[in-house]
Scaffold this active site. Structure first.
Site, PDB file in Angstrom:
ATOM      1  N   LYS A  17       0.823  -1.213   0.000  1.00  0.00           N
ATOM      2  CA  LYS A  17       0.000   0.000   0.000  1.00  0.00           C
ATOM      3  C   LYS A  17       0.854   1.259   0.000  1.00  0.00           C
ATOM      4  O   LYS A  17       0.488   2.256  -0.610  1.00  0.00           O
ATOM      5  CB  LYS A  17      -0.940   0.011   1.211  1.00  0.00           C
ATOM      6  CG  LYS A  17      -2.108  -0.947   1.074  1.00  0.00           C
ATOM      7  CD  LYS A  17      -3.143  -0.708   2.151  1.00  0.00           C
ATOM      8  CE  LYS A  17      -4.354  -1.620   1.936  1.00  0.00           C
ATOM      9  NZ  LYS A  17      -5.318  -1.527   3.039  1.00  0.00           N
ATOM     10  N   LYS A  31      -7.088  -9.447  -8.096  1.00  0.00           N
ATOM     11  CA  LYS A  31      -8.364  -9.633  -7.390  1.00  0.00           C
ATOM     12  C   LYS A  31      -9.271  -8.417  -7.582  1.00  0.00           C
ATOM     13  O   LYS A  31      -8.787  -7.288  -7.716  1.00  0.00           O
ATOM     14  CB  LYS A  31      -8.138  -9.961  -5.908  1.00  0.00           C
ATOM     15  CG  LYS A  31      -7.927  -8.778  -5.000  1.00  0.00           C
ATOM     16  CD  LYS A  31      -8.108  -9.150  -3.521  1.00  0.00           C
ATOM     17  CE  LYS A  31      -8.256  -7.865  -2.727  1.00  0.00           C
ATOM     18  NZ  LYS A  31      -8.988  -7.971  -1.495  1.00  0.00           N
ATOM     19  N   LYS A  35     -11.862  -2.593  -4.588  1.00  0.00           N
ATOM     20  CA  LYS A  35     -12.305  -1.212  -4.726  1.00  0.00           C
ATOM     21  C   LYS A  35     -11.135  -0.302  -5.043  1.00  0.00           C
ATOM     22  O   LYS A  35     -11.336   0.805  -5.513  1.00  0.00           O
ATOM     23  CB  LYS A  35     -13.048  -0.747  -3.477  1.00  0.00           C
ATOM     24  CG  LYS A  35     -12.217  -0.768  -2.203  1.00  0.00           C
ATOM     25  CD  LYS A  35     -12.942  -0.086  -1.062  1.00  0.00           C
ATOM     26  CE  LYS A  35     -13.086  -0.921   0.195  1.00  0.00           C
ATOM     27  NZ  LYS A  35     -11.860  -1.444   0.796  1.00  0.00           N
TER      28      LYS A  35
HETATM   29  P1  ADP Z   1     -10.975  -4.356  -1.079  1.00  0.00           P
HETATM   30  O1  ADP Z   1      -9.883  -5.285  -1.551  1.00  0.00           O
HETATM   31  O2  ADP Z   1     -11.965  -4.070  -2.110  1.00  0.00           O
HETATM   32  O3  ADP Z   1     -10.390  -3.117  -0.439  1.00  0.00           O
HETATM   33  P2  ADP Z   1     -11.409  -5.203   1.588  1.00  0.00           P
HETATM   34  O4  ADP Z   1      -9.950  -5.319   1.768  1.00  0.00           O
HETATM   35  O5  ADP Z   1     -12.131  -4.098   2.294  1.00  0.00           O
HETATM   36  O6  ADP Z   1     -11.756  -5.140   0.035  1.00  0.00           O
HETATM   37  O7  ADP Z   1     -12.041  -6.608   1.949  1.00  0.00           O
HETATM   38  C1  ADP Z   1     -13.183  -6.814   2.745  1.00  0.00           C
HETATM   39  C2  ADP Z   1     -13.486  -8.292   2.745  1.00  0.00           C
HETATM   40  O8  ADP Z   1     -13.822  -8.750   1.438  1.00  0.00           O
HETATM   41  C3  ADP Z   1     -12.304  -9.156   3.198  1.00  0.00           C
HETATM   42  O9  ADP Z   1     -12.793 -10.232   3.988  1.00  0.00           O
HETATM   43  C4  ADP Z   1     -11.730  -9.676   1.901  1.00  0.00           C
HETATM   44  O10 ADP Z   1     -11.052 -10.903   2.065  1.00  0.00           O
HETATM   45  C5  ADP Z   1     -12.967  -9.821   1.028  1.00  0.00           C
HETATM   46  N1  ADP Z   1     -12.612  -9.609  -0.379  1.00  0.00           N
HETATM   47  C6  ADP Z   1     -12.209  -8.443  -0.927  1.00  0.00           C
HETATM   48  N2  ADP Z   1     -11.982  -8.590  -2.253  1.00  0.00           N
HETATM   49  C7  ADP Z   1     -12.259  -9.889  -2.543  1.00  0.00           C
HETATM   50  C8  ADP Z   1     -12.229 -10.648  -3.748  1.00  0.00           C
HETATM   51  N3  ADP Z   1     -11.876 -10.118  -4.911  1.00  0.00           N
HETATM   52  N4  ADP Z   1     -12.581 -11.948  -3.703  1.00  0.00           N
HETATM   53  C9  ADP Z   1     -12.963 -12.503  -2.530  1.00  0.00           C
HETATM   54  N5  ADP Z   1     -13.015 -11.847  -1.355  1.00  0.00           N
HETATM   55  C10 ADP Z   1     -12.668 -10.543  -1.347  1.00  0.00           C
HETATM   56 NA    NA Z   2      -8.234  -3.926   0.705  1.00  0.00          NA
END
Ligand code: ADP
Ligand code: NA
Length: 330
Positions: free
Chosen positions: A114, A197, A200
């Protein structure tokens, strides 16, 4: 009650949760809320580790809570609350900061990733100590299990190390939690960049399927998903990541096997698969979006619900914090 405890959370740092959050986290939470004493948190203190617009953050915090409920989290059964409503999170994080080694914190790979993205000098100290706040989140509720994606494994390991260190130095205080790493099939990829993956924080939203998007937007994003030139509807993560991702999403949301979907679309084009998938995704999202919007028309009621949950969370968290302060002579 004697149910084992789980804690999990998501940041309110986007205007909508996405399909990865839904499949990888929310649906799993919904499936666990009966067997566990569940704490589901909107982690707004984590969100401010990168700059947020204040009005937007407040709105997104409510909208995230509303999406949890709309997707099936039952606020009467689970404790669904907002992190900043429970001051013990920040207070325990401070204490844990003092028993975390600088070198130990520096080994967290997500911060490295990050901070590269934000520019090493621009990254806040809060972003650096983020995993320690996460440890506080989990340990305050004496969580046994932390359901997370693979990307969070290292942070849960740090949480375990801190709990064990604290317990051995100051006496038994914390339950040492175990990560429950969700299976690989729960990982959803970006439609435009199907080896990364779905997140957001992707550079563009074209590959991001958002729960609150208009169904026409969702369908358009799916119709434009990156595939390959081979033309065959077949699952092969290595050579056909785009098609494989579409098949995974289809299978998970419809409750069917990938094989049965491959058979249904044998000899047909990607356009047909995408059209059918767009229907499956919009059928999943529509009731959640509608229920979310309904909940957001009465923000006072939502706030009451969150305040009630914060009361419950506060009483549990404060008890842990009192013990910690006692142990430290604070
Ligand atoms: P982002 O990657 O969009 O910032 P977060 O880190 O806030 O999402 O993740 C929140 C939850 O959603 C976590 O438990 C994470 O493992 C799950 N998650 C986020 N992106 C994915 C994805 N592409 N596939 C499966 N689970 C995900
Ligand atoms: Na994240």
């Amino acid at each position: 009650n004697n149910k084992p405890v789980i804690f999990s959370g998501m940041q309110p740092s986007s205007d909508s949760l996405h399909l990865g959050n839904y499949i990888g986290a929310l649906t799993q939470w919904v499936g666990m809320q009966q067997t566990f004493d569940a704490y589901f948190c909107v982690v707004n203190l984590h969100a401010i580790t990168v700059a947020q617009d204040p009005a937007e953050l407040a709105e997104r915090t409510r909208a995230t809570a509303a999406q949890y409920i709309a997707a099936g989290i039952d606020p009467d059964q689970s404790t669904l609350f907002v992190q900043s409503h429970v001051p013990a999170h920040a207070e325990l994080a401070w204490v844990l900061n003092t028993i975390t080694g600088f070198g130990e914190a520096s080994r967290m790979t997500q911060f490295k990733d990050k901070s590269i993205r934000h520019g090493a000098d621009k990254a806040s100290v809060g972003l650096f100590t983020y995993p320690i706040l996460m440890a506080a989140d989990i340990l305050l509720y004496q969580a046994d299990t932390v359901p997370v994606g693979e990307d969070q494994r290292q942070h849960v390991e740090l949480t375990r190390d801190l709990a064990e260190r604290f317990n051995s130095r100051y006496g038994q205080t914390f339950t040492v939690p175990k990560p429950q790493i969700l299976k690989e099939t729960a990982k959803i990829y970006d439609l435009q960049n199907p080896t990364a993956k779905m997140s957001k924080s992707a550079a563009t939203e074209a590959g991001l399927l958002k729960i609150l998007d208009d169904p026409k937007v969702t369908a358009k994003k799916i119709m434009r998903a990156v595939t390959d030139a081979d033309g065959e509807i077949r699952f092969d993560r290595e050579t056909k990541p785009g098609v494989s991702n579409l098949l995974t999403i289809f299978a998970v949301l419809s409750g069917r096997t990938v094989e049965s979907i491959e058979r249904e679309f044998e000899g047909r084009g990607y356009g047909d698969l995408k059209k059918a998938l767009a229907e499956v995704v919009t059928d999943t999202f529509t009731p959640i979006r509608e229920r979310t919007n309904e909940l957001l028309t009465d923000p006072a009621e939502l706030d009451r619900l969150l305040a009630r949950a914060a009361d419950r969370a506060n009483s549990v968290a404060q008890e842990t914090l009192n013990t910690v302060y006692d142990r430290f002579g604070l």
